[in-house]
Design a protein around this motif. Structure first.
Motif, PDB file in Angstrom:
ATOM      1  N   ILE A  47     -68.175  11.846  20.572  1.00  0.00           N
ATOM      2  CA  ILE A  47     -69.375  11.348  21.256  1.00  0.00           C
ATOM      3  C   ILE A  47     -70.370  12.455  21.567  1.00  0.00           C
ATOM      4  O   ILE A  47     -71.578  12.322  21.316  1.00  0.00           O
ATOM      5  N   TYR A  48     -69.915  13.564  22.116  1.00  0.00           N
ATOM      6  CA  TYR A  48     -70.879  14.591  22.517  1.00  0.00           C
ATOM      7  C   TYR A  48     -71.559  15.236  21.308  1.00  0.00           C
ATOM      8  O   TYR A  48     -72.718  15.665  21.400  1.00  0.00           O
ATOM      9  N   VAL A  49     -70.860  15.306  20.159  1.00  0.00           N
ATOM     10  CA  VAL A  49     -71.495  15.847  18.950  1.00  0.00           C
ATOM     11  C   VAL A  49     -72.514  14.854  18.400  1.00  0.00           C
ATOM     12  O   VAL A  49     -73.578  15.244  17.906  1.00  0.00           O
ATOM     13  N   GLN A  50     -72.212  13.566  18.486  1.00  0.00           N
ATOM     14  CA  GLN A  50     -73.186  12.558  18.097  1.00  0.00           C
ATOM     15  C   GLN A  50     -74.461  12.690  18.931  1.00  0.00           C
ATOM     16  O   GLN A  50     -75.581  12.542  18.420  1.00  0.00           O
ATOM     17  N   ALA A  51     -74.283  12.975  20.226  1.00  0.00           N
ATOM     18  CA  ALA A  51     -75.453  13.165  21.093  1.00  0.00           C
ATOM     19  C   ALA A  51     -76.262  14.378  20.662  1.00  0.00           C
ATOM     20  O   ALA A  51     -77.497  14.345  20.666  1.00  0.00           O
ATOM     21  N   GLY A  75     -77.870  20.906  29.905  1.00  0.00           N
ATOM     22  CA  GLY A  75     -77.259  19.617  30.199  1.00  0.00           C
ATOM     23  C   GLY A  75     -75.782  19.610  29.889  1.00  0.00           C
ATOM     24  O   GLY A  75     -75.194  20.633  29.527  1.00  0.00           O
ATOM     25  N   TYR A  76     -75.203  18.407  30.037  1.00  0.00           N
ATOM     26  CA  TYR A  76     -73.750  18.254  29.920  1.00  0.00           C
ATOM     27  C   TYR A  76     -73.400  17.058  29.040  1.00  0.00           C
ATOM     28  O   TYR A  76     -74.024  16.003  29.119  1.00  0.00           O
ATOM     29  N   GLY A  77     -72.380  17.247  28.225  1.00  0.00           N
ATOM     30  CA  GLY A  77     -71.741  16.149  27.514  1.00  0.00           C
ATOM     31  C   GLY A  77     -70.339  15.945  28.066  1.00  0.00           C
ATOM     32  O   GLY A  77     -69.930  16.580  29.044  1.00  0.00           O
ATOM     33  N   SER A  78     -69.575  15.070  27.416  1.00  0.00           N
ATOM     34  CA  SER A  78     -68.235  14.743  27.903  1.00  0.00           C
ATOM     35  C   SER A  78     -67.323  14.413  26.742  1.00  0.00           C
ATOM     36  O   SER A  78     -67.747  13.819  25.752  1.00  0.00           O
ATOM     37  N   TYR A  79     -66.064  14.819  26.846  1.00  0.00           N
ATOM     38  CA  TYR A  79     -65.050  14.297  25.949  1.00  0.00           C
ATOM     39  C   TYR A  79     -63.961  13.572  26.741  1.00  0.00           C
ATOM     40  O   TYR A  79     -62.845  13.407  26.278  1.00  0.00           O
ATOM     41  N   GLY A  80     -64.316  13.108  27.939  1.00  0.00           N
ATOM     42  CA  GLY A  80     -63.454  12.212  28.684  1.00  0.00           C
ATOM     43  C   GLY A  80     -62.645  12.875  29.784  1.00  0.00           C
ATOM     44  O   GLY A  80     -62.739  14.075  30.023  1.00  0.00           O
ATOM     45  N   PHE A  81     -61.856  12.056  30.452  1.00  0.00           N
ATOM     46  CA  PHE A  81     -60.965  12.516  31.513  1.00  0.00           C
ATOM     47  C   PHE A  81     -59.594  12.850  30.936  1.00  0.00           C
ATOM     48  O   PHE A  81     -59.069  12.121  30.088  1.00  0.00           O
ATOM     49  N   TYR A  82     -59.011  13.907  31.447  1.00  0.00           N
ATOM     50  CA  TYR A  82     -57.685  14.311  30.989  1.00  0.00           C
ATOM     51  C   TYR A  82     -56.594  13.387  31.533  1.00  0.00           C
ATOM     52  O   TYR A  82     -56.694  12.853  32.641  1.00  0.00           O
ATOM     53  N   HIS A 116     -57.085  14.090  36.198  1.00  0.00           N
ATOM     54  CA  HIS A 116     -57.023  15.261  37.076  1.00  0.00           C
ATOM     55  C   HIS A 116     -58.049  16.327  36.715  1.00  0.00           C
ATOM     56  O   HIS A 116     -58.317  17.223  37.513  1.00  0.00           O
ATOM     57  N   LEU A 117     -58.630  16.238  35.516  1.00  0.00           N
ATOM     58  CA  LEU A 117     -59.732  17.094  35.099  1.00  0.00           C
ATOM     59  C   LEU A 117     -60.702  16.254  34.296  1.00  0.00           C
ATOM     60  O   LEU A 117     -60.301  15.285  33.649  1.00  0.00           O
ATOM     61  N   HIS A 118     -61.958  16.665  34.306  1.00  0.00           N
ATOM     62  CA  HIS A 118     -62.922  16.030  33.407  1.00  0.00           C
ATOM     63  C   HIS A 118     -63.304  17.022  32.325  1.00  0.00           C
ATOM     64  O   HIS A 118     -63.529  18.207  32.599  1.00  0.00           O
ATOM     65  N   GLY A 119     -63.398  16.546  31.091  1.00  0.00           N
ATOM     66  CA  GLY A 119     -63.742  17.393  29.961  1.00  0.00           C
ATOM     67  C   GLY A 119     -65.239  17.567  29.809  1.00  0.00           C
ATOM     68  O   GLY A 119     -65.859  16.967  28.921  1.00  0.00           O
ATOM     69  N   TRP A 120     -65.827  18.400  30.663  1.00  0.00           N
ATOM     70  CA  TRP A 120     -67.252  18.700  30.531  1.00  0.00           C
ATOM     71  C   TRP A 120     -67.503  19.525  29.277  1.00  0.00           C
ATOM     72  O   TRP A 120     -66.742  20.435  28.955  1.00  0.00           O
ATOM     73  N   MET A 121     -68.590  19.238  28.569  1.00  0.00           N
ATOM     74  CA  MET A 121     -69.097  20.090  27.505  1.00  0.00           C
ATOM     75  C   MET A 121     -70.496  20.543  27.941  1.00  0.00           C
ATOM     76  O   MET A 121     -71.366  19.710  28.213  1.00  0.00           O
ATOM     77  N   ILE A 122     -70.697  21.840  28.019  1.00  0.00           N
ATOM     78  CA  ILE A 122     -71.893  22.400  28.641  1.00  0.00           C
ATOM     79  C   ILE A 122     -72.825  22.935  27.553  1.00  0.00           C
ATOM     80  O   ILE A 122     -72.455  23.816  26.767  1.00  0.00           O
ATOM     81  N   PHE A 123     -74.021  22.384  27.506  1.00  0.00           N
ATOM     82  CA  PHE A 123     -74.996  22.727  26.479  1.00  0.00           C
ATOM     83  C   PHE A 123     -75.872  23.863  26.987  1.00  0.00           C
ATOM     84  O   PHE A 123     -76.603  23.701  27.969  1.00  0.00           O
ATOM     85  N   VAL A 124     -75.787  25.020  26.336  1.00  0.00           N
ATOM     86  CA  VAL A 124     -76.543  26.187  26.766  1.00  0.00           C
ATOM     87  C   VAL A 124     -77.321  26.763  25.588  1.00  0.00           C
ATOM     88  O   VAL A 124     -76.898  26.672  24.429  1.00  0.00           O
TER      89      VAL A 124
END
Length: 364
Positions: free
Chosen positions: A53-57, A155-162, A245-253
């Motif tokens: 999903i985050y790569v599609q974005a 901004g931030y993307g996501s690959y879901g909750f662990y 217990h964790l969220h998979g944030w993907m951070i766009f820099v």
């Protein structure tokens, strides 16, 4: 063999051992675009393929930037690990060979330690908490710390909750007590999952299938989206513990000097694309995750076992939370901010309306 190759890519997130990194090299600001001049390159790295999903974005974001700038900027998405591991790509960005990329929390935290804030156990456990974080004072404080390493967070993307995929046979309800579990190869991930009562190990991905068959490995820590791209989530699994217990944030820099070298109009176009498309992708990732969980329970016939924050927040976990917060808050110059957010996010849902995905923000 096919799913092992997929695992090598998938489990790369949060998987690079922590080690000292060379100081990032300063890179000169690119000249702004001029009418009739050459297009400005904007090379962006991502570890996964375009079916995540985050790569599609990011794909949509590159198109939006190109169109909104009248092709004055020429974005190029180098997905599927074309620039190597996340840490390699980040070093390439520091050296000026990339203009930007999207990185997992602990990869970025090795360069900007304050980003380990986002790996605080149970800091985020529900989608609405993710929306509330984006654009919040805590988010803006994190973005400010990134500038010290010439990084601008867009901004931030996501690959879901662990969660934890459990392969241990059980006559009753599968449990997590002393479950020998493969976790991403990072010291923080080992410490964190020990606090949850697991027996974490960083077994290489190539050995994972045989280790599960022989019961040497009884569980795997990952998100549903990443697990669903392998052959692991099948009828051999006993259950998926939806721990969140964790969220998979993907951070766009992007490179801060590069961004500052563009005209205000180009800066605004880049930021607008990120502000519009990345928050949408977080919602899409949450919807995708629920579809996967439904599929696992109905097609693969194994249990989805939600665990509440109250059940997970044992004394060892709380001690680790407080330790991490004590280290992070001074880095952000935000005394009490992470503590307040953690306590707030442990409360049950109130049924209040969702907060908007984005908040007004001035371009640096």
């Amino acid at each position: 063999m096919r799913h092992l190759l997929l695992l090598l890519c998938i489990l790369a997130l949060f998987a690079t051992p922590a080690h000292a990194e060379p100081a990032p090299a300063s890179t000169p600001a690119s000249a702004p675009a001029t009418p009739g001049g050459d297009a400005i390159p904007m090379r962006l790295a991502a570890i996964h393929k375009g079916d995540v999903i985050y790569v599609q974005a990011l794909t949509r974001l590159t198109r939006a930037i190109e169109e909104s700038t009248g092709k004055q900027i020429r974005p190029e998405l180098l997905a599927n690990g074309k620039k190597g591991s996340e840490e390699t790509a980040l070093q390439e960005q520091f050296q000026g060979n990339l203009e930007g990329g999207i990185y997992s929390t602990l990869t970025l935290a090795r360069q900007v330690p304050a980003f380990r804030t986002l790996a605080t156990p149970l800091l985020f456990t529900r989608p609405e908490q993710l929306r509330a974080f984006i654009g919040s004072p805590l988010d803006l404080a994190l973005r400010e710390t990134a500038k010290s390493k010439n990084l601008l967070v867009l901004g931030y993307g996501s690959y879901g909750f662990y969660g934890i995929l459990n392969f241990r046979p059980s006559g009753g309800t599968p449990n997590l007590n002393e479950l020998t579990t493969r976790v991403p190869n990072d010291p923080w991930m080992l410490e964190l999952h020990q606090a949850f009562g697991l027996r974490p190990t960083t077994l290489p991905a190539a050995d994972l299938s045989d280790a599960i068959t022989s019961a040497r490995i009884q569980g795997v820590v990952a998100t549903p989206e990443l697990l669903n791209r392998t052959a692991l989530a099948n009828t051999n699994a006993a259950a998926f513990h939806q721990t969140r217990h964790l969220h998979g944030w993907m951070i766009f820099v992007v490179n801060l000097n590069w961004f500052n070298g563009q005209t205000p109009e180009l800066q605004q176009a880049i930021q607008k694309a990120a502000d519009t498309l990345l928050p949408q992708s977080v919602d899409q990732a949450m919807a995708q995750e629920q579809k996967i969980l439904n599929k696992w329970s109905t097609e693969h016939h194994f249990a989805i076992l939600p665990l509440t924050s109250k059940e997970l927040a044992t004394q060892p976990v709380k001690a680790l939370v407080m330790k991490n917060i004590k280290e992070m808050e001074p880095l952000l110059n935000q005394p009490g901010a992470i503590t307040q957010l953690w306590n707030q996010n442990q409360l049950p849902p109130t049924g209040t309306p969702k907060q908007p995905a984005t908040k007004p923000r001035t371009t640096p």
